[in-house]
Design a protein around this motif. Structure first.
Motif, PDB file in Angstrom:
ATOM      1  N   LYS A  15       0.528   8.627 -11.222  1.00 31.92           N
ATOM      2  CA  LYS A  15      -0.849   8.505 -10.760  1.00 31.92           C
ATOM      3  C   LYS A  15      -0.941   8.961  -9.297  1.00 31.92           C
ATOM      4  N   GLY A  16      -1.996   9.693  -8.965  1.00 29.94           N
ATOM      5  CA  GLY A  16      -2.206  10.128  -7.581  1.00 29.94           C
ATOM      6  C   GLY A  16      -2.965   9.068  -6.794  1.00 29.94           C
ATOM      7  N   GLY A  17      -2.842   9.128  -5.482  1.00 25.19           N
ATOM      8  CA  GLY A  17      -3.652   8.268  -4.625  1.00 25.19           C
ATOM      9  C   GLY A  17      -3.232   6.805  -4.590  1.00 25.19           C
ATOM     10  N   GLY A  19      -0.461   5.742  -2.880  1.00 21.06           N
ATOM     11  CA  GLY A  19       0.262   5.445  -1.649  1.00 21.06           C
ATOM     12  C   GLY A  19       1.704   5.919  -1.632  1.00 21.06           C
ATOM     13  N   LYS A  20       2.052   6.855  -2.500  1.00 20.48           N
ATOM     14  CA  LYS A  20       3.434   7.379  -2.496  1.00 20.48           C
ATOM     15  C   LYS A  20       3.776   8.023  -1.154  1.00 20.48           C
ATOM     16  N   THR A  21       2.923   8.982  -0.753  1.00 24.12           N
ATOM     17  CA  THR A  21       3.244   9.731   0.465  1.00 24.12           C
ATOM     18  C   THR A  21       3.174   8.847   1.704  1.00 24.12           C
ATOM     19  N   THR A  22       2.129   8.045   1.781  1.00 23.69           N
ATOM     20  CA  THR A  22       1.993   7.127   2.916  1.00 23.69           C
ATOM     21  C   THR A  22       3.235   6.246   3.028  1.00 23.69           C
ATOM     22  N   ARG A 184      -2.554  -1.179  -0.511  1.00 23.75           N
ATOM     23  CA  ARG A 184      -3.994  -1.375  -0.365  1.00 23.75           C
ATOM     24  C   ARG A 184      -4.412  -2.774  -0.788  1.00 23.75           C
ATOM     25  N   ILE A 212       1.470  -4.123   1.082  1.00 20.52           N
ATOM     26  CA  ILE A 212       0.867  -3.348   2.167  1.00 20.52           C
ATOM     27  C   ILE A 212      -0.636  -3.598   2.163  1.00 20.52           C
ATOM     28  N   ARG A 213      -1.139  -4.106   3.276  1.00 19.03           N
ATOM     29  CA  ARG A 213      -2.575  -4.366   3.338  1.00 19.03           C
ATOM     30  C   ARG A 213      -3.383  -3.080   3.466  1.00 19.03           C
ATOM     31  N   ASN A 215      -5.508  -0.697   5.271  1.00 18.56           N
ATOM     32  CA  ASN A 215      -5.550  -0.506   6.717  1.00 18.56           C
ATOM     33  C   ASN A 215      -5.951   0.939   7.030  1.00 18.56           C
ATOM     34  N   VAL A 216      -7.126   1.088   7.629  1.00 19.98           N
ATOM     35  CA  VAL A 216      -7.696   2.427   7.808  1.00 19.98           C
ATOM     36  C   VAL A 216      -6.817   3.301   8.701  1.00 19.98           C
ATOM     37  N   LEU A 218      -3.745   3.725   8.519  1.00 26.38           N
ATOM     38  CA  LEU A 218      -2.793   4.442   7.653  1.00 26.38           C
ATOM     39  C   LEU A 218      -3.422   5.714   7.093  1.00 26.38           C
ATOM     40  N   ALA A 219      -4.716   5.677   6.827  1.00 32.34           N
ATOM     41  CA  ALA A 219      -5.411   6.854   6.299  1.00 32.34           C
ATOM     42  C   ALA A 219      -5.690   7.875   7.401  1.00 32.34           C
TER      43      ALA A 219
HETATM   44  N1  ADP Z   1      -2.634   0.724   2.815  1.00 31.21           N
HETATM   45  C1  ADP Z   1      -3.585   1.687   2.910  1.00 31.21           C
HETATM   46  N2  ADP Z   1      -4.765   1.429   3.506  1.00 31.21           N
HETATM   47  C2  ADP Z   1      -5.722   2.383   3.585  1.00 31.21           C
HETATM   48  N3  ADP Z   1      -5.586   3.623   3.113  1.00 31.21           N
HETATM   49  C3  ADP Z   1      -4.441   3.952   2.490  1.00 31.21           C
HETATM   50  C4  ADP Z   1      -3.373   3.009   2.366  1.00 31.21           C
HETATM   51  N4  ADP Z   1      -2.347   3.611   1.718  1.00 31.21           N
HETATM   52  C5  ADP Z   1      -2.754   4.870   1.453  1.00 31.21           C
HETATM   53  N5  ADP Z   1      -4.008   5.086   1.919  1.00 31.21           N
HETATM   54  C6  ADP Z   1      -4.800   6.316   1.777  1.00 31.21           C
HETATM   55  O1  ADP Z   1      -5.050   6.520   0.393  1.00 31.21           O
HETATM   56  C7  ADP Z   1      -4.951   7.906   0.061  1.00 31.21           C
HETATM   57  C8  ADP Z   1      -3.855   8.130  -0.972  1.00 31.21           C
HETATM   58  O2  ADP Z   1      -2.593   7.789  -0.395  1.00 31.21           O
HETATM   59  P1  ADP Z   1      -1.300   8.705  -0.591  1.00 31.21           P
HETATM   60  O3  ADP Z   1      -0.199   8.066   0.145  1.00 31.21           O
HETATM   61  O4  ADP Z   1      -1.619  10.124  -0.250  1.00 31.21           O
HETATM   62  O5  ADP Z   1      -1.099   8.560  -2.152  1.00 31.21           O
HETATM   63  P2  ADP Z   1      -0.231   9.468  -3.171  1.00 31.21           P
HETATM   64  O6  ADP Z   1       0.844  10.135  -2.404  1.00 31.21           O
HETATM   65  O7  ADP Z   1       0.280   8.478  -4.175  1.00 31.21           O
HETATM   66  O8  ADP Z   1      -1.191  10.436  -3.794  1.00 31.21           O
HETATM   67  C9  ADP Z   1      -4.695   8.627   1.364  1.00 31.21           C
HETATM   68  O9  ADP Z   1      -5.892   9.064   1.905  1.00 31.21           O
HETATM   69  C10 ADP Z   1      -4.061   7.554   2.233  1.00 31.21           C
HETATM   70  O10 ADP Z   1      -4.253   7.809   3.598  1.00 31.21           O
END
Ligand code: ADP
Ligand code: MG
Length: 260
Positions: A15-17, A19-22, A184, A212-213, A215-216, A218-219
């Protein structure tokens, strides 16, 4: 890899979005800042892992390693102190379409085995797919971290992913440790608390201790080519990822009992 090699930790979820990359960026940098030698592998053709560190994903990279057997060391770029990264490279999407059988799945594992000296950790950021790229991650990995954002659909997707992984691993006669990382998370709201409770129930001993809470910061951080520790070192996001880096390193999980 393990015993004689680096600990290879892959952030995986088709699934995308979620938080893998973050998580990959933040955990990799947290380890690097505490003095561990870390190599990041950007296995997603979108190159977000590289971009989050201010690097260019289309530079020669992992595609040359997986296609042509170029040593990983020749494609490493300097990301931060103690943190080097291999960008995906322009041809990585083609790897997903490559034929040529099972042997191709072991290329990343072989490439990591050729790193000298071994780093302490290899952190792999996986694409949101389940083809040959994800297979390369699976076959190279000691630990799979499955980030899951705390919404109601998360549970279903995760159970399916866990089953698929276990079936594939049985077929290949390999074994990885699997952990769930809650992202999130908003503990003020009822639904996320319920989802966390269910996760602890369904995946006993596999849910990493620190959620992980939301948290803007991080975005926002990747837009500046900065990690959370550079962009907002005092934020909840920075604190949570330092804790999670410790959780993964020490295998710290939540008690299996249902929450509250
Ligand atoms: N804990 C968090 N709080 C707020 N935004 C987050 C958090 N973790 C990830 N995001 C945001 O959510 C979106 C998807 O995260 P991302 O790490 O790119 O997911 P993936 O790699 O799984 O597709 C991004 O815009 C990222 O900045
Ligand atoms: Mg990603």
């Amino acid at each position: 890899m393990s015993a004689a090699g680096p600990r290879v930790v892959s952030f995986l979820n088709q699934k995308g979005g979620v938080g893998k990359t973050t998580s990959a960026v933040s955990v990799a940098h947290a380890w690097a800042r505490s003095g561990r030698q870390v190599v990041g592998i950007d296995l997603d053709p979108q190159g977000h892992f590289a971009a989050s560190l201010g690097l260019e994903g289309l530079d020669p990279g992992l595609d040359d390693v997986l296609f042509d057997g170029v040593p990983l060391a020749e494609r490493l770029q300097s990301g931060r102190e103690n943190l080097r990264l291999v960008p995906p490279g322009p041809r990585l999407p083609e790897v997903e379409q490559m034929s040529g059988g099972r042997e191709r799945g072991w290329r990343l594992q072989q490439a990591i085995g050729g790193l000298e000296p071994f780093p302490d950790f290899v952190v792999v950021d996986c694409p949101p797919s389940s083809g040959l790229l994800a297979m390369n991650a699976l076959l190279a990995t000691d630990e799979i971290i499955m980030p899951v954002s705390c919404d109601y659909l998360a549970l279903e997707g995760l159970a399916g992913l866990m089953r698929t992984l276990m079936r594939v691993e049985r077929g290949l006669n390999i074994f990885t440790h699997k952990y769930v990382l809650v992202t999130r998370y908003n503990g003020q709201r009822r639904l996320p608390r319920e989802v966390l409770g269910k996760l602890r129930e369904y995946f006993p001993g596999q849910v990493l201790q620190t959620p992980i809470r939301d948290n803007v910061a991080l975005a926002e951080a990747p837009g500046f080519g900065q990690t959370i520790f550079e962009y907002r070192p005092e934020s909840n996001g920075a604190q949570d990822y330092i804790a999670v880096a410790g959780d993964i390193e020490a295998y710290r999980v939540l008690e299996p009992a249902a929450a509250e």
